[in-house]
Scaffold this motif. Structure first.
Motif, mmCIF file in Angstrom:
data_model
loop_
_atom_site.group_PDB
_atom_site.id
_atom_site.type_symbol
_atom_site.label_atom_id
_atom_site.label_comp_id
_atom_site.label_asym_id
_atom_site.label_seq_id
_atom_site.Cartn_x
_atom_site.Cartn_y
_atom_site.Cartn_z
ATOM 1 N N ALA A 29 -17.260 -7.603 -3.691
ATOM 2 C CA ALA A 29 -16.868 -7.293 -2.313
ATOM 3 C C ALA A 29 -17.778 -7.938 -1.279
ATOM 4 O O ALA A 29 -17.375 -8.152 -0.133
ATOM 5 N N ALA A 82 0.851 -1.197 0.000
ATOM 6 C CA ALA A 82 0.000 0.000 0.000
ATOM 7 C C ALA A 82 0.883 1.242 0.000
ATOM 8 O O ALA A 82 1.748 1.395 0.856
ATOM 9 N N ARG A 106 -11.028 1.423 14.230
ATOM 10 C CA ARG A 106 -9.601 1.161 14.471
ATOM 11 C C ARG A 106 -8.890 2.400 15.016
ATOM 12 O O ARG A 106 -8.062 2.295 15.922
ATOM 13 N N PHE A 124 -5.012 3.809 4.832
ATOM 14 C CA PHE A 124 -5.085 3.865 3.367
ATOM 15 C C PHE A 124 -6.552 3.760 2.925
ATOM 16 O O PHE A 124 -7.404 3.250 3.650
ATOM 17 N N VAL A 172 -1.276 4.566 10.110
ATOM 18 C CA VAL A 172 -1.524 5.005 8.725
ATOM 19 C C VAL A 172 -2.832 4.388 8.242
ATOM 20 O O VAL A 172 -3.159 3.245 8.545
#
Ligand code: HDE
Length: 740
Positions: free
Chosen positions: A197, A172, A409, A378, A376
């Protein structure tokens, strides 16, 4: 206030000597924290915070001399709670105690539901301008330089799981462009398990440990995984890549990366094209062998993480070229009969060459794992003007998932304000409040249009760098829950993949399926998966079935035969050897002048020489020993050289005498040396020796005339070794290659 500069005022720490400057011998030696990075500061243009510039930062914990509370009050004592007398109860009023423990209690955040284990680094991307004709994205204009942050990961394992498991790897990349952040959230495998998905929770539930006992960790070799992929045959292509050597990369530095989905790009004239993104590692694509990967999981579970950080710290910056396959943007969104919206299909590079559009160099390690690698966030929907999504149903579902997962998260909707996630482009949004709001927004009118805050913010036109939702026509149709018929072929491409590999790579695939299915308990799952293999390739199915002791079924479908794609092979090309690790076995009787010449030559060839000796310290008082027989294992080395003289084991176990373990006439060698050499031999690594070192190879049972075993004098050794390592392994030593 006491004089801050007078050390005499400091509380002494009993028994702790004054700190000494560390002597750096290993690249992994702890070092002082780095100064804050410029990109960790909020850009001036981020929603104004009202904090005067130059105000002290609280983000850099070890920046000051004195320990303080979170509120900045200096502390005299952090080892004893405040008590009613030395033997009395602890007092509730002890704020420092409560603050310290409460904060600790909340130090962990939920790990990523997938891709929990990762390693990351900073770098820079430089465009070569080749994409200017197809996209108006500013960061792809010639010579544009863009800071990047890349996180590599495994998919299935927990945050503390081992690196070298058989799995897909995440790749990523966050491009901090002037026009906003662009995230290319890809994998090291160009196809995915599923086409829609909506099946993602299912495939992940099947791949994760069984819910009753939570085993096995970070493995696909279990019943639920093979149950799923044999029932959802669209997964066969991705699974085939997992079973190939791609599932066990040698290093993150030697992995390809793929955007997987097809994206739509638009140029300054408004013309569109469809593209697939590829990362090509300058060091080539290399893998481990399965036994090696399994040993590493025990010996060094941080193998990939360490390799990446060590290489960057040593200045051997890993590089990837970014390339695109470009397809005309037609109404059908097909190319050479392949549906470009089907994420279980590749377009072979022989049909659509990968055109290089820039190069990425990773040149800076993280300073703080949690702040950067863990936090981080993404998102495949982080796009910039000139790059847009397509209707790939897998990509469409991802566009929803990635913000949603960060809410849990990272604890709320303001995760984009966390330093690692802050865009480098000016931000002027109307998002307000919420958990962990870091900005002190001024103004009264966070709505648009308004007449109070001077009308600001204004809207930008396409000619002022606004994002472009490409106005593609939407086909008239009915609401349905179904795939297009062009998604139905699940076998032609795995067949093409298998048939494109070299014999030794095919053999690894066969062994991997036999291992994984051999770990399943349910026979009907093995039988169902064998049926899928029969539909892919008869020999693959027959050999796996033989290994499992089951009959090989006949195919039930006849997939299309396509030309092999040599670009899918890892074997058969040569690559730079930069950063390869060369183990040199030496002991007290080694000729130190020869050893030093060898070390210098290995180093000059851009490889890393590590001396392995019976014990640590300095060999002969001159040469530093980096690994001992106790700490070394063959898996750390790409090649092993036995230095001349010495018998590598004056203290070898008595039981391993000439009768017990060594061919007649050979010296007794330390069994750890024998394991190191035979393992390296079995894993088809280059081996070399000079002088009496050759006797040590012989004593380990390694045939002198075997391919990739060099008996050279010290001066001619490194050029020959470099040639061998350029091919990565001595492929002809694998049994299948000899018989094929
Ligand atoms: Fe992901 N994926 N994914 N994925 N994915 C996440 O987002 C998801 C898919 C990929 O280093 C999660 O922030 C869905 C394909 C990478 O932080 C989550 C679907 C590809 C990473 C998520 C997919 C990827 C993730 C978990 C099916 C390759 C790690 C934590 C539609 C093209 C990024 C997070 C990092 C992470 C969802 C399929 C790559 C849950 C629903 C296909 C490299 O949002």
């Amino acid at each position: 206030m006491p004089d801050q500069s007078t050390p005499a005022n400091e509380v002494p720490i009993p028994g702790v000597p004054a700190p000494q400057a560390p002597s750096l011998t290993e690249p992994t030696e702890p070092h002082d924290p780095l100064p804050p990075k410029p990109d960790q500061d909020a850009p001036e243009t981020v929603s104004p915070t009202g904090v005067p510039s130059g105000a002290p930062k609280t983000s850099n914990a070890q920046s000051g001399r004195y320990l303080t509370t979170a509120q900045g009050a200096r502390l005299q004592n952090t080892d004893h709670s405040l008590k009613a007398g030395p033997r009395g109860p602890v007092l509730l009023q002890d704020h420092h105690l409560r603050e310290k423990i409460t904060h600790f209690d909340h130090e962990r955040i939920p790990e990523r539901v997938v891709h929990a284990r990762g390693a990351a680094a900073h770098g820079v991307f430089v465009a070569n301008g080749a994409a200017e004709g197809i996209t108006r994205a500013g960061f792809l204009a010639k010579d544009a330089q863009t800071p990047v942050f890349v996180r590599f990961s495994t998919v299935l394992g927990s945050r503390g799981s081992a690196d070298t498991v058989r799995d897909t790897r995440g790749f990523a990349t966050k491009f901090y462009t002037d026009e906003g952040t662009f995230d290319l959230v890809g994998n090291n495998i160009p196809v995915f398990f599923i086409q829609d998905a909506i099946k993602f929770p299912d495939v992940i539930h099947a791949g994760k440990p069984h819910p009753d006992r939570e085993i096995p960790q970070a493995q696909s070799a279990h019943d639920t995984f093979w149950d799923f992929v044999s029932l959802h045959t669209e997964a066969q292509h991705h699974t085939m890549w997992n079973m190939s050597d791609r599932g066990i990369p040698r290093s993150y530095r030697t992995m390809e990366g793929f955007g997987v989905h097809t994206f739509r790009v638009v140029n300054a004239k408004g013309e569109t094209s469809l593209v697939k993104f590829h990362w090509k590692p300058r060091l080539g694509v290399h893998s481990l062998v399965w036994e090696e990967a399994q040993i590493i999981n025990g010996m060094d579970p941080d193998y990939h993480r360490r390799d990446l950080a060590d290489a960057i710290e040593a200045g051997a910056y890993p590089e990837w070229d970014l390339g695109v396959q470009v397809f005309p943007d037609t109404e059908e969104e097909m190319f050479a009969g392949i549906d470009l919206l089907d994420p279980t299909k590749i377009v072979p590079e022989e049909l659509a060459p990968v055109q290089i559009i820039g190069t990425m160099t990773l040149n800076r390690n993280t300073t703080n794992y949690f702040a950067e690698t863990e936090q981080v966030a993404f998102h495949p929907g982080h796009l910039v003007p000139g790059i847009d999504v397509t209707n790939d149903p897998l990509l469409q579902g991802r566009l929803f998932s990635y913000i949603d997962t960060q809410l849990t998260r990272l604890g709320g909707p303001n995760f984009h304000q966390i330093p690692i996630n802050r865009p480098h482009a000016p931000v002027n949004d109307m998002l307000r409040d919420g958990f962990h709001q870091d900005a002190v927004h001024s103004g009264v009118a966070p709505y648009q249009p308004n007449s109070l805050d001077g009308g600001c913010p204004f809207l930008a036109g396409a000619d002022m760098g606004a994002f472009i939702d490409v106005p593609v026509p939407v086909a008239e149709s009915r609401k349905v829950r179904q795939n297009p018929a062009t998604f139905d072929d699940h076998y032609s491409q795995p067949r093409q993949f298998f048939r494109s590999l070299t014999p030794v790579e095919q053999d690894h695939v066969i062994q991997a399926y036999t291992f994984e299915l051999g770990k399943c308990y349910e026979e009907n799952i093995k039988v169902r998966q064998l049926q899928a293999l029969a539909n892919i390739d008869e020999r693959l199915c027959t050999e796996v079935a033989a290994g499992l002791g089951l009959p090989a079924p006949a195919p039930t479908v006849q997939p299309e035969d396509t030309d092999p794609s040599p670009a899918l092979r890892q074997v058969g090309r040569t690559w730079p050897v930069d950063g390869r690790i060369i183990g040199i076995l030496a002991d007290d009787s080694t000729d130190l002048a020869d050893l030093e010449r060898l070390r210098t030559a290995v180093d000059a060839a851009n490889m890393v020489p590590l001396v392995i000796a019976p014990k640590g310290g300095m060999l002969g008082g001159q040469v530093p020993v980096q690994r001992t027989y106790l700490t070394a294992r063959s898996t750390e080395f790409d090649a092993v050289i036995v230095a001349g003289a010495g018998e590598h084991g004056p203290d070898a176990l008595d039981s391993l005498d000439a009768k017990a373990g060594n061919p007649a006439g050979h010296p007794a060698i330390d069994p750890r040396v024998a394991i190191l050499l035979t393992e390296a031999y079995r894993h088809s690594k280059a081996l070399a020796a000079w002088g009496s070192g050759t006797a040590v190879l012989a004593a380990s049972g390694i045939p002198e005339e075997a391919p990739g075993v060099l008996m050279e004098d010290v001066d001619s050794l490194v050029p020959r070794l470099t040639e061998l390592l350029a091919q990565h392994r001595v492929w002809e030593r694998f049994p299948v290659a000899q018989s094929a």
